[in-house]
Write a protein that holds these residues in place. Sequence first.
Motif: not given
Length: 195
Positions: A3-6, A40-45
């Motif tokens: 499972x991938x959580x975006x 985590x799209x924001x944390x990942x930038x």
Amino acid sequence: MKMLIVYTHPNHQSLSYAFLQEVVRGSKENAEIEEVKILDLYEEQYNPILVFNEHKRRRDMHADPELAKYREQLMWADKIVFVYPIWWGRPPAMLMGYIDRMFASGFAYKEKGGILPEGLLKGKSVVCISSMKGPVHYPLLWLNNAHKILMRKALFNYVGIKKVKFFEFGSMESPRGKHQQKLEKIYRYFKSIDR
């Protein structure tokens, strides 16, 4: 099941983050879920901006080396879980930018000359968990269910993903929003979910 959580929210003190924690908590107690990865799209930038010029062509986006690790995540996952708020009747621009860049022709689908393409992400399933300030029936009554239609038909069905589950939680800024009940619902769902 892998499972991938975006996760798409800039604040880790948010209700969206609390929903993320309940997805993880329930998944850890589910013997069907072998492994969970969180993006985590924001944390990942993550860079959501599409760029096409003489060096980057749209038709080559499916092979962009900058996006290789994100393509690998999507291919690896049996189930993809999106956790995000609803802002202005739709997911945040950051998530829409991820979708624009990741669900590219040649990776997520391929044209075959007919009305609809061949979806290349068949066999996967999706869960969308979203929250909004407005009442729960606002998207249906005021926006003709635009959010669900966008996500289910214009995106997931188009790329071959037929199994799509939605949790849309409304009135989330109200003290009577039943936050704990909704968080518990997500926990219970992921504790017992299968493919």
